[in-house]
Design a protein around this motif. Structure first.
Motif, short mmCIF file in Angstrom:
data_model
loop_
_atom_site.label_atom_id
_atom_site.label_comp_id
_atom_site.label_asym_id
_atom_site.label_seq_id
_atom_site.Cartn_x
_atom_site.Cartn_y
_atom_site.Cartn_z
N MET A 1 0.84 -1.19 0.00
CA MET A 1 0.00 0.00 0.00
C MET A 1 0.88 1.24 0.00
N ILE A 2 0.60 2.17 -0.89
CA ILE A 2 1.37 3.40 -0.87
C ILE A 2 0.64 4.37 0.04
N THR A 3 0.87 4.30 1.31
CA THR A 3 0.25 5.22 2.26
C THR A 3 1.34 5.86 3.09
N LYS A 4 1.98 6.80 2.53
CA LYS A 4 3.10 7.45 3.21
C LYS A 4 2.64 8.72 3.90
N LEU A 5 3.20 8.97 5.05
CA LEU A 5 3.05 10.26 5.69
C LEU A 5 4.36 10.99 5.55
N SER A 6 4.27 12.28 5.27
CA SER A 6 5.48 13.04 5.05
C SER A 6 6.08 13.51 6.35
N THR A 7 7.32 13.18 6.54
CA THR A 7 8.09 13.75 7.63
C THR A 7 9.02 14.76 7.01
N VAL A 8 8.97 16.00 7.51
CA VAL A 8 9.72 17.07 6.88
C VAL A 8 11.13 17.11 7.44
N PHE A 9 12.11 17.15 6.58
CA PHE A 9 13.50 17.25 7.00
C PHE A 9 14.06 18.56 6.47
N LEU A 10 14.56 19.39 7.35
CA LEU A 10 15.08 20.68 6.94
C LEU A 10 16.58 20.63 6.81
N LEU B 1 4.60 23.93 3.32
CA LEU B 1 4.33 22.54 2.94
C LEU B 1 2.90 22.14 3.29
N VAL B 2 1.97 23.05 3.00
CA VAL B 2 0.57 22.82 3.36
C VAL B 2 -0.01 21.61 2.62
N ALA B 3 0.29 21.50 1.34
CA ALA B 3 -0.26 20.39 0.55
C ALA B 3 0.19 19.05 1.12
N GLN B 4 1.47 18.96 1.47
CA GLN B 4 1.99 17.71 2.03
C GLN B 4 1.32 17.38 3.36
N ASN C 1 -0.89 14.22 4.45
CA ASN C 1 -0.66 13.46 5.67
C ASN C 1 -1.98 13.21 6.41
N LEU C 2 -2.78 14.26 6.52
CA LEU C 2 -4.07 14.12 7.20
C LEU C 2 -4.95 13.09 6.50
N ALA C 3 -4.97 13.16 5.18
CA ALA C 3 -5.80 12.23 4.42
C ALA C 3 -5.34 10.79 4.61
N LEU C 4 -4.02 10.58 4.53
CA LEU C 4 -3.49 9.22 4.70
C LEU C 4 -3.76 8.70 6.10
N CYS C 5 -3.68 9.59 7.08
CA CYS C 5 -3.96 9.18 8.45
C CYS C 5 -5.43 8.79 8.60
N GLN C 6 -6.32 9.54 7.94
CA GLN C 6 -7.74 9.20 8.00
C GLN C 6 -8.04 7.89 7.27
N ILE D 1 -4.87 18.55 -3.05
CA ILE D 1 -4.81 18.79 -4.50
C ILE D 1 -5.12 20.25 -4.82
N ALA D 2 -5.99 20.87 -4.05
CA ALA D 2 -6.28 22.30 -4.26
C ALA D 2 -5.03 23.14 -4.05
N HIS D 3 -4.22 22.77 -3.06
CA HIS D 3 -2.99 23.51 -2.79
C HIS D 3 -1.87 23.13 -3.74
#
Length: 394
Positions: free
Chosen positions: A1-10, A147-150, A154-159, A176-178
């Motif tokens: 399953m491609i259900t990734k949550l984005s972890t942001v690395f600066l 990184l609002v879209a990401q 994340n919220l969608a994948l978590c849901q 997708i809107a963002h």
């Protein structure tokens, strides 16, 4: 399953523009000052964080912690120190210590959006879905966060993980809107609509996905096959199946296509979960309404249920690139992505118009697609716009 949550690395180390400290020392002649430039403590700490994360990535947890402790000694009030520690503690399975590290980071800066995003990702892994939603929405509410879209993805994948399919769709739509050309969000929407048996809508998202990216995976081609197969479009489905076998001959999906025409994909499992959710809600569908939270800045002091939460850090370092990490630790290895431009035949297309539209030679189109006279194209046919043999070698 491609259900990734984005972890942001600066990657902050190279971007930091801190003024070096200047100290005044004296040589043998006490009256003559010697001016020396001394690297700032924050810069030293960032270097130690980078080293620590590098060691952690290699599995050397002892050296990783040693360098993080040294970073803390140089800069005890640097947010990145504590997000790095949180990542370390999560890696070694110390969830409560990771929580403490996150809370310290957010006490230093309650509006650090990257920390909030990763906090939510970790909470989702701990199946604390409501808390995860709250934290990620805090990140989105930070005005400077880009990184609002990401984060919406994340919220969608978590849901999805929580089996809240309607909320997942709402958050995918926001993602997708963002970022209208986000291939990952478009793919996930295609997958969700397939699970909900809305194959026409899944097909529309497939076309948007194909338009947004020229990079395909075995999973995407397999899902495209199933979308058309479910609609009885066997010829189009077969085109995608052939692409799958040509481009990813050694992939799991290609082997399953040859064996049983992809009888069961991961998306089919998602479809079963969706049907189960409908059965469970059968008696309450008309009584319940779905509530989707909006971004709202919440004070760090509002921690009524944080004691049972798991936390996921955000890392500032120069070793680990900005990347997406999977929510599921056992996510299967995916086939390498392959670049190959294609054209899906639409009404009014012919070989000449396709060649002109994409600025390629007709003879090349014929050769790449093994076309024979009289070159009749059907709506939905997929044409290669480059040599598939060369693409498959990459």
């Amino acid at each position: 399953m491609i259900t990734k949550l984005s972890t942001v690395f600066l990657v902050l180390l190279s971007a930091m523009s801190l003024t070096a400290c200047v100290t005044q020392n004296y040589g043998n002649d006490k009256s003559t000052p010697l001016i020396e430039n001394e690297t700032s403590n924050n810069e030293i700490a960032m270097t130690r964080i980078s080293l620590g994360l590098g060691y952690l990535k290699m599995g050397n947890t002892q050296q990783a912690k040693l360098n993080l402790e040294k970073a803390k000694g140089f800069a005890p009030n640097l947010v990145q120190v504590y997000t790095a520690f949180a990542h370390y503690y999560e890696t070694v399975g110390e969830a409560e210590l990771a929580i403490d590290a996150y809370e310290q980071a957010l006490n230093i800066n309650s509006k650090d959006a990257d920390t909030l995003n990763n906090y939510g990702v970790f909470l989702c892994r701990q199946e604390k879905y409501a808390a995860a939603e709250q934290q990620i929405l805090k990140a989105i509410a930070v005005p400077s966060y880009i990184l609002v879209a990401q984060s919406y993805e994340n919220l969608a994948l978590c849901q999805l993980k929580a089996k809240q399919f309607n909320k997942a769709q709402t958050y995918f739509e926001k993602a997708i809107a963002h970022s209208p050309n986000s291939a990952s969000s478009l793919y996930q929407m295609m997958r969700l609509q397939y699970a909900k048996s809305d194959y026409k809508l899944a097909q529309r998202y497939l076309y948007r996905y194909e338009k947004s990216t020229r990079r395909f995976s075995a999973e995407a081609l397999a899902l495209a096959f199933k979308i058309f197969k479910k609609q009885g479009e066997n010829a189009i489905a077969k085109n995608y199946g052939n692409m799958l076998v040509k481009m990813f001959p050694y992939s799991f999906e290609a082997k399953q296509y040859i064996l049983n025409e992809l009888y069961r994909l991961d998306a089919d499992k998602l479809a079963e979960e969706y049907q189960d959710s409908l059965v469970g809600d059968k008696n309450t569908t008309n009584k319940k309404r779905v509530v989707v939270l909006s971004p709202k800045v919440v004070s760090i002091s509002e921690k009524s249920d944080l004691s049972n939460r798991g936390l996921k850090p955000i890392m500032a370092n120069s070793v680990m690139p900005t990347a997406k990490q999977g929510v599921e630790a056992k996510e299967k290895n995916k086939a390498a992505m392959v670049s190959l431009p294609i054209h899906t035949v639409a009404q009014g297309d012919n070989l000449s118009s396709v060649a002109l539209q994409h600025n390629v030679a007709m003879n090349s189109l014929k050769r790449w697609n093994k076309l024979r006279s009289p070159y009749i194209l059907k709506i939905g046919d997929v044409l290669y716009l480059a040599d598939p043999k060369l693409a498959a070698k990459h």
